[in-house]
Design a protein around this motif. Structure first.
Motif, mmCIF file in Angstrom:
data_model
loop_
_atom_site.group_PDB
_atom_site.id
_atom_site.type_symbol
_atom_site.label_atom_id
_atom_site.label_comp_id
_atom_site.label_asym_id
_atom_site.label_seq_id
_atom_site.Cartn_x
_atom_site.Cartn_y
_atom_site.Cartn_z
ATOM 1 N N ARG A 25 7.828 82.941 29.538
ATOM 2 C CA ARG A 25 6.728 82.104 29.042
ATOM 3 C C ARG A 25 7.160 80.648 29.147
ATOM 4 O O ARG A 25 8.324 80.355 29.397
ATOM 5 C CB ARG A 25 6.392 82.455 27.592
ATOM 6 C CG ARG A 25 7.542 82.220 26.637
ATOM 7 C CD ARG A 25 7.146 82.428 25.166
ATOM 8 N NE ARG A 25 8.307 82.336 24.304
ATOM 9 C CZ ARG A 25 8.907 81.191 23.955
ATOM 10 N NH1 ARG A 25 8.448 80.042 24.392
ATOM 11 N NH2 ARG A 25 9.962 81.204 23.165
ATOM 12 N N LEU A 26 6.216 79.749 28.944
ATOM 13 C CA LEU A 26 6.548 78.326 28.930
ATOM 14 C C LEU A 26 7.331 78.008 27.657
ATOM 15 O O LEU A 26 6.983 78.510 26.575
ATOM 16 C CB LEU A 26 5.280 77.476 28.974
ATOM 17 C CG LEU A 26 4.515 77.479 30.288
ATOM 18 C CD1 LEU A 26 3.200 76.712 30.145
ATOM 19 C CD2 LEU A 26 5.348 76.868 31.394
ATOM 20 N N PRO A 27 8.357 77.199 27.751
ATOM 21 C CA PRO A 27 9.106 76.850 26.538
ATOM 22 C C PRO A 27 8.322 75.876 25.662
ATOM 23 O O PRO A 27 7.483 75.119 26.142
ATOM 24 C CB PRO A 27 10.372 76.188 27.080
ATOM 25 C CG PRO A 27 9.992 75.702 28.425
ATOM 26 C CD PRO A 27 8.938 76.624 28.945
ATOM 27 N N PHE A 28 8.601 75.914 24.384
ATOM 28 C CA PHE A 28 8.043 74.934 23.459
ATOM 29 C C PHE A 28 8.773 73.615 23.670
ATOM 30 O O PHE A 28 9.898 73.593 24.194
ATOM 31 C CB PHE A 28 8.207 75.411 22.010
ATOM 32 C CG PHE A 28 7.432 76.663 21.698
ATOM 33 C CD1 PHE A 28 6.042 76.674 21.728
ATOM 34 C CD2 PHE A 28 8.094 77.845 21.393
ATOM 35 C CE1 PHE A 28 5.340 77.829 21.453
ATOM 36 C CE2 PHE A 28 7.402 79.007 21.115
ATOM 37 C CZ PHE A 28 6.015 78.996 21.138
ATOM 38 N N PRO A 29 8.182 72.481 23.283
ATOM 39 C CA PRO A 29 8.874 71.197 23.444
ATOM 40 C C PRO A 29 10.266 71.232 22.806
ATOM 41 O O PRO A 29 10.425 71.651 21.660
ATOM 42 C CB PRO A 29 7.960 70.207 22.719
ATOM 43 C CG PRO A 29 6.599 70.815 22.810
ATOM 44 C CD PRO A 29 6.839 72.306 22.712
ATOM 45 N N GLY A 30 11.278 70.856 23.589
ATOM 46 C CA GLY A 30 12.653 70.820 23.116
ATOM 47 C C GLY A 30 13.377 72.154 23.136
ATOM 48 O O GLY A 30 14.581 72.212 22.871
ATOM 49 N N GLU A 31 12.683 73.232 23.449
ATOM 50 C CA GLU A 31 13.294 74.563 23.452
ATOM 51 C C GLU A 31 14.037 74.814 24.757
ATOM 52 O O GLU A 31 13.580 74.456 25.836
ATOM 53 C CB GLU A 31 12.207 75.631 23.277
ATOM 54 C CG GLU A 31 12.735 77.048 23.303
ATOM 55 C CD GLU A 31 11.637 78.096 23.196
ATOM 56 O OE1 GLU A 31 11.974 79.245 22.865
ATOM 57 O OE2 GLU A 31 10.457 77.784 23.450
ATOM 58 N N THR A 32 15.192 75.433 24.664
ATOM 59 C CA THR A 32 15.941 75.877 25.834
ATOM 60 C C THR A 32 15.696 77.368 26.009
ATOM 61 O O THR A 32 15.789 78.125 25.050
ATOM 62 C CB THR A 32 17.447 75.618 25.649
ATOM 63 O OG1 THR A 32 17.646 74.214 25.477
ATOM 64 C CG2 THR A 32 18.235 76.104 26.857
ATOM 65 N N MET A 33 15.361 77.768 27.224
ATOM 66 C CA MET A 33 15.107 79.191 27.504
ATOM 67 C C MET A 33 15.991 79.645 28.654
ATOM 68 O O MET A 33 16.317 78.870 29.548
ATOM 69 C CB MET A 33 13.645 79.410 27.906
ATOM 70 C CG MET A 33 12.659 79.206 26.791
ATOM 71 S SD MET A 33 11.011 79.718 27.298
ATOM 72 C CE MET A 33 11.235 81.479 27.401
ATOM 73 N N LEU A 34 16.349 80.906 28.611
ATOM 74 C CA LEU A 34 17.055 81.519 29.729
ATOM 75 C C LEU A 34 16.021 82.048 30.722
ATOM 76 O O LEU A 34 15.022 82.651 30.335
ATOM 77 C CB LEU A 34 17.938 82.662 29.256
ATOM 78 C CG LEU A 34 19.125 82.280 28.372
ATOM 79 C CD1 LEU A 34 19.858 83.530 27.910
ATOM 80 C CD2 LEU A 34 20.058 81.354 29.124
ATOM 81 N N GLY A 35 16.281 81.814 31.991
ATOM 82 C CA GLY A 35 15.412 82.361 33.011
ATOM 83 C C GLY A 35 15.778 83.804 33.301
ATOM 84 O O GLY A 35 16.913 84.227 33.082
ATOM 85 N N ASN A 36 14.816 84.562 33.804
ATOM 86 C CA ASN A 36 15.105 85.953 34.144
ATOM 87 C C ASN A 36 15.277 86.160 35.651
ATOM 88 O O ASN A 36 15.692 87.215 36.088
ATOM 89 C CB ASN A 36 14.032 86.893 33.584
ATOM 90 C CG ASN A 36 12.631 86.487 33.949
ATOM 91 O OD1 ASN A 36 12.415 85.730 34.879
ATOM 92 N ND2 ASN A 36 11.661 86.988 33.198
#
Length: 91
Positions: A25-36
């Motif tokens: 999903r799209l990250p929230f502002p300032g959120e770091t996400m791992l890609g799959n």
């Protein structure tokens, strides 16, 4: 009717490696996400034009510049695989 010679095209332009990361999903502002997953694709306006012209049957020469790294090598090899003359492609 005689066959007409292939057009000769000189492309002067940019070459770059596109790096795309996918997330659930799209990250929230300032959120770091791992890609799959992620993908690499050769790009750049000049590189894309050169490949398109070569695929349409033109004899293409590319003038530009690539880095002295794995991406630069991959960009050059990609153009060569499309029968594009890369003598003017500087590192």
């Amino acid at each position: 009717m005689a066959d007409s010679p292939s057009p000769q095209i000189l492309v002067v332009g940019s070459l770059n490696m596109d790096l795309t990361a996918y997330t659930p999903r799209l990250p929230f502002p300032g959120e770091t996400m791992l890609g799959n997953r992620w993908e690499m694709a050769c790009g750049g306006k000049g590189g894309n034009q050169a490949v398109a012209a070569a695929r349409l049957g033109a004899r293409v020469t590319m003038i530009g510049r690539v880095g002295q790294d794995a991406y630069g090598i991959a960009l050059r090899n990609s153009l060569i695989s499309q029968a594009i003359d890369c003598e003017g492609l500087l590192v």
